[in-house]
Design a protein around this motif. Structure first.
Motif, PDB file in Angstrom:
ATOM      1  N   ARG A 124       0.837  -1.210   0.000  1.00 10.52           N
ATOM      2  CA  ARG A 124       0.000   0.000   0.000  1.00 10.52           C
ATOM      3  C   ARG A 124       0.868   1.255   0.000  1.00 10.52           C
ATOM      4  N   MET A 125       1.954   1.254   0.773  1.00 12.61           N
ATOM      5  CA  MET A 125       2.811   2.436   0.847  1.00 12.61           C
ATOM      6  C   MET A 125       3.583   2.664  -0.456  1.00 12.61           C
ATOM      7  N   ALA A 126       3.752   1.592  -1.246  1.00 10.39           N
ATOM      8  CA  ALA A 126       4.482   1.723  -2.510  1.00 10.39           C
ATOM      9  C   ALA A 126       3.597   2.225  -3.654  1.00 10.39           C
ATOM     10  N   ALA A 127       2.300   2.370  -3.403  1.00 14.39           N
ATOM     11  CA  ALA A 127       1.384   2.832  -4.450  1.00 14.39           C
ATOM     12  C   ALA A 127       1.668   4.295  -4.801  1.00 14.39           C
ATOM     13  N   ASP A 128       1.208   4.714  -5.967  1.00 15.02           N
ATOM     14  CA  ASP A 128       1.363   6.114  -6.375  1.00 15.02           C
ATOM     15  C   ASP A 128       0.547   7.020  -5.455  1.00 15.02           C
ATOM     16  N   PRO A 129       1.109   8.141  -5.038  1.00 14.22           N
ATOM     17  CA  PRO A 129       0.360   9.050  -4.161  1.00 14.22           C
ATOM     18  C   PRO A 129      -0.806   9.712  -4.893  1.00 14.22           C
ATOM     19  N   VAL A 130      -1.834  10.004  -4.118  1.00 18.21           N
ATOM     20  CA  VAL A 130      -2.999  10.712  -4.665  1.00 18.21           C
ATOM     21  C   VAL A 130      -3.178  12.016  -3.908  1.00 18.21           C
ATOM     22  N   PRO A 131      -3.736  13.050  -4.533  1.00 18.74           N
ATOM     23  CA  PRO A 131      -3.976  14.289  -3.803  1.00 18.74           C
ATOM     24  C   PRO A 131      -4.940  14.065  -2.641  1.00 18.74           C
ATOM     25  N   LEU A 132      -4.623  14.638  -1.498  1.00 19.72           N
ATOM     26  CA  LEU A 132      -5.480  14.466  -0.328  1.00 19.72           C
ATOM     27  C   LEU A 132      -6.899  14.954  -0.597  1.00 19.72           C
ATOM     28  N   ASP A 133      -7.045  15.987  -1.421  1.00 22.39           N
ATOM     29  CA  ASP A 133      -8.374  16.532  -1.696  1.00 22.39           C
ATOM     30  C   ASP A 133      -9.281  15.546  -2.422  1.00 22.39           C
ATOM     31  N   THR A 134      -8.709  14.480  -2.991  1.00 22.84           N
ATOM     32  CA  THR A 134      -9.544  13.470  -3.647  1.00 22.84           C
ATOM     33  C   THR A 134     -10.087  12.442  -2.648  1.00 22.84           C
ATOM     34  N   TYR A 140      -1.914   4.189   5.831  1.00 19.91           N
ATOM     35  CA  TYR A 140      -0.713   3.935   5.023  1.00 19.91           C
ATOM     36  C   TYR A 140      -0.875   4.335   3.552  1.00 19.91           C
ATOM     37  N   ARG A 141      -1.911   5.070   3.207  1.00 25.64           N
ATOM     38  CA  ARG A 141      -2.073   5.479   1.816  1.00 25.64           C
ATOM     39  C   ARG A 141      -1.184   6.675   1.516  1.00 25.64           C
ATOM     40  N   PRO A 142      -0.377   6.635   0.443  1.00 18.35           N
ATOM     41  CA  PRO A 142       0.458   7.785   0.077  1.00 18.35           C
ATOM     42  C   PRO A 142      -0.404   8.912  -0.494  1.00 18.35           C
ATOM     43  N   VAL A 143      -0.131  10.132  -0.044  1.00 20.66           N
ATOM     44  CA  VAL A 143      -0.891  11.295  -0.504  1.00 20.66           C
ATOM     45  C   VAL A 143       0.050  12.474  -0.721  1.00 20.66           C
ATOM     46  N   THR A 144      -0.447  13.446  -1.443  1.00 19.01           N
ATOM     47  CA  THR A 144       0.224  14.741  -1.568  1.00 19.01           C
ATOM     48  C   THR A 144      -0.764  15.821  -1.150  1.00 19.01           C
ATOM     49  N   VAL A 145      -0.232  16.882  -0.596  1.00 18.75           N
ATOM     50  CA  VAL A 145      -1.099  17.987  -0.177  1.00 18.75           C
ATOM     51  C   VAL A 145      -0.289  19.275  -0.161  1.00 18.75           C
ATOM     52  N   THR A 146      -0.915  20.357  -0.587  1.00 17.33           N
ATOM     53  CA  THR A 146      -0.300  21.687  -0.543  1.00 17.33           C
ATOM     54  C   THR A 146      -1.202  22.603   0.256  1.00 17.33           C
ATOM     55  N   GLY A 147      -0.605  23.399   1.111  1.00 18.71           N
ATOM     56  CA  GLY A 147      -1.392  24.306   1.931  1.00 18.71           C
ATOM     57  C   GLY A 147      -0.507  25.235   2.731  1.00 18.71           C
ATOM     58  N   ARG A 148      -1.122  25.889   3.690  1.00 16.36           N
ATOM     59  CA  ARG A 148      -0.415  26.888   4.498  1.00 16.36           C
ATOM     60  C   ARG A 148      -0.285  26.398   5.931  1.00 16.36           C
ATOM     61  N   LEU A 149       0.959  26.346   6.420  1.00  9.75           N
ATOM     62  CA  LEU A 149       1.184  26.057   7.833  1.00  9.75           C
ATOM     63  C   LEU A 149       0.773  27.273   8.640  1.00  9.75           C
ATOM     64  N   THR A 150      -0.118  27.080   9.608  1.00  3.96           N
ATOM     65  CA  THR A 150      -0.661  28.205  10.359  1.00  3.96           C
ATOM     66  C   THR A 150       0.211  28.610  11.550  1.00  3.96           C
ATOM     67  N   GLY A 151       1.167  27.749  11.914  1.00  2.34           N
ATOM     68  CA  GLY A 151       1.962  28.014  13.116  1.00  2.34           C
ATOM     69  C   GLY A 151       1.402  27.349  14.350  1.00  2.34           C
ATOM     70  N   GLU A 152       0.194  26.784  14.262  1.00  3.62           N
ATOM     71  CA  GLU A 152      -0.391  26.040  15.381  1.00  3.62           C
ATOM     72  C   GLU A 152       0.220  24.638  15.389  1.00  3.62           C
ATOM     73  N   GLU A 153       0.719  24.212  16.551  1.00  8.40           N
ATOM     74  CA  GLU A 153       1.432  22.940  16.613  1.00  8.40           C
ATOM     75  C   GLU A 153       1.146  22.193  17.910  1.00  8.40           C
ATOM     76  N   ALA A 154       1.374  20.881  17.848  1.00  5.58           N
ATOM     77  CA  ALA A 154       1.298  20.021  19.030  1.00  5.58           C
ATOM     78  C   ALA A 154       2.583  19.187  19.055  1.00  5.58           C
ATOM     79  N   PRO A 155       3.674  19.709  19.624  1.00  6.69           N
ATOM     80  CA  PRO A 155       4.949  18.981  19.634  1.00  6.69           C
ATOM     81  C   PRO A 155       4.904  17.774  20.570  1.00  6.69           C
ATOM     82  N   VAL A 156       5.368  16.632  20.055  1.00  6.29           N
ATOM     83  CA  VAL A 156       5.345  15.383  20.826  1.00  6.29           C
ATOM     84  C   VAL A 156       6.763  15.058  21.278  1.00  6.29           C
ATOM     85  N   LEU A 157       6.959  14.952  22.577  1.00  6.62           N
ATOM     86  CA  LEU A 157       8.280  14.632  23.123  1.00  6.62           C
ATOM     87  C   LEU A 157       8.712  13.254  22.641  1.00  6.62           C
ATOM     88  N   THR A 158       9.921  13.153  22.103  1.00  3.42           N
ATOM     89  CA  THR A 158      10.400  11.886  21.564  1.00  3.42           C
ATOM     90  C   THR A 158      11.916  11.858  21.613  1.00  3.42           C
TER      91      THR A 158
END
Length: 223
Positions: free
Chosen positions: A43-53, A64-82
């Motif tokens: 599934r991860m090796a499949a061709d990516p599709v636009p998220l809007d579809t 695990y589906r590959p996708v592409t997406v374009t947009g604006r990062l708003t600066g809102e975040e949830a950082p996960v300690l790792t």
């Protein structure tokens, strides 16, 4: 003489049978897990599709589906300690694509880069994912906005997004993170090790049972 052998024979047969059954069960689990991993990799090796579809991504059908997406990062975040070669955070950020707000996993940053600005228009190639990291023992986010697991439903509620996470493989332009793509290496597959352990225990049990029978024969009848 036969009477002295009944107990060690019974213990030996029952114990070996139980351990062999456990070993064979782990062999079956190994085949099942390898099939699951093969499906995920395919599934991860499949061709990516636009998220809007994908208007309403499903956590099971679209994991695990590959996708592409374009947009604006708003600066809102949830950082996960790792930890990934050192302490730091996985940056889970909000991406606006026009009519949609989704979560994107931009990757790893060191501790001192937690509050660095990550805004602007980006194009992301990645994988849809709903990590199963949170459980009843996971602490609540801290007052200074540090999270301890990628809990997609809870993060989506806190940041006002769809419960959808795109884990980045590529981010353009670079936003100062090191991407941590989804891969099967993080999925445990220890069944072969467990199977070998059970079979070795069965062999050891058989040897001990034979020794117990030998001792019983050598003991001879009591005076």
């Amino acid at each position: 003489m036969i009477r002295r052998l009944i107990f060690p024979l019974l213990i030996g047969v029952l114990g070996c049978a139980a351990l062999l059954v456990l070993g064979l069960w782990q062999v079956q689990r190994l085949a099942w897990k390898q099939g699951i991993l093969s499906q995920i990799e395919s599934r991860m090796a499949a061709d990516p599709v636009p998220l809007d579809t994908i208007p309403d991504p499903d956590p099971e059908a679209d994991r695990y589906r590959p996708v592409t997406v374009t947009g604006r990062l708003t600066g809102e975040e949830a950082p996960v300690l790792t930890s990934d070669g050192g302490a730091g955070y996985r940056v889970i950020a909000v991406l606006e694509t026009g009519a949609r707000r989704v979560l994107v996993d931009l990757g790893f940053v060191p501790l001192d880069a937690k509050d660095s600005p990550r805004t602007g228009t980006v194009s992301i190639a990645g994988t849809l994912h709903w990590p199963q990291e949170a459980d009843g023992w996971t602490p609540d986010p801290s007052d200074d906005n540090i999270w301890f697991a990628r809990d997609v439903p809870r993060m989506a509620e806190a940041l006002g997004t769809e419960p959808v996470l795109v884990v980045a493989r590529q981010v353009a332009p670079d936003v100062g993170t090191r991407v941590l793509p989804v891969n099967t290496a993080a999925i445990p597959n220890d069944h072969l090790h467990y199977a070998i352990t059970w079979f070795m225990l069965a062999l050891l049990w058989a040897a001990m049972s034979l020794y117990l029978g030998y001792r019983a024969l050598r003991a001879g009848p009591k005076e």
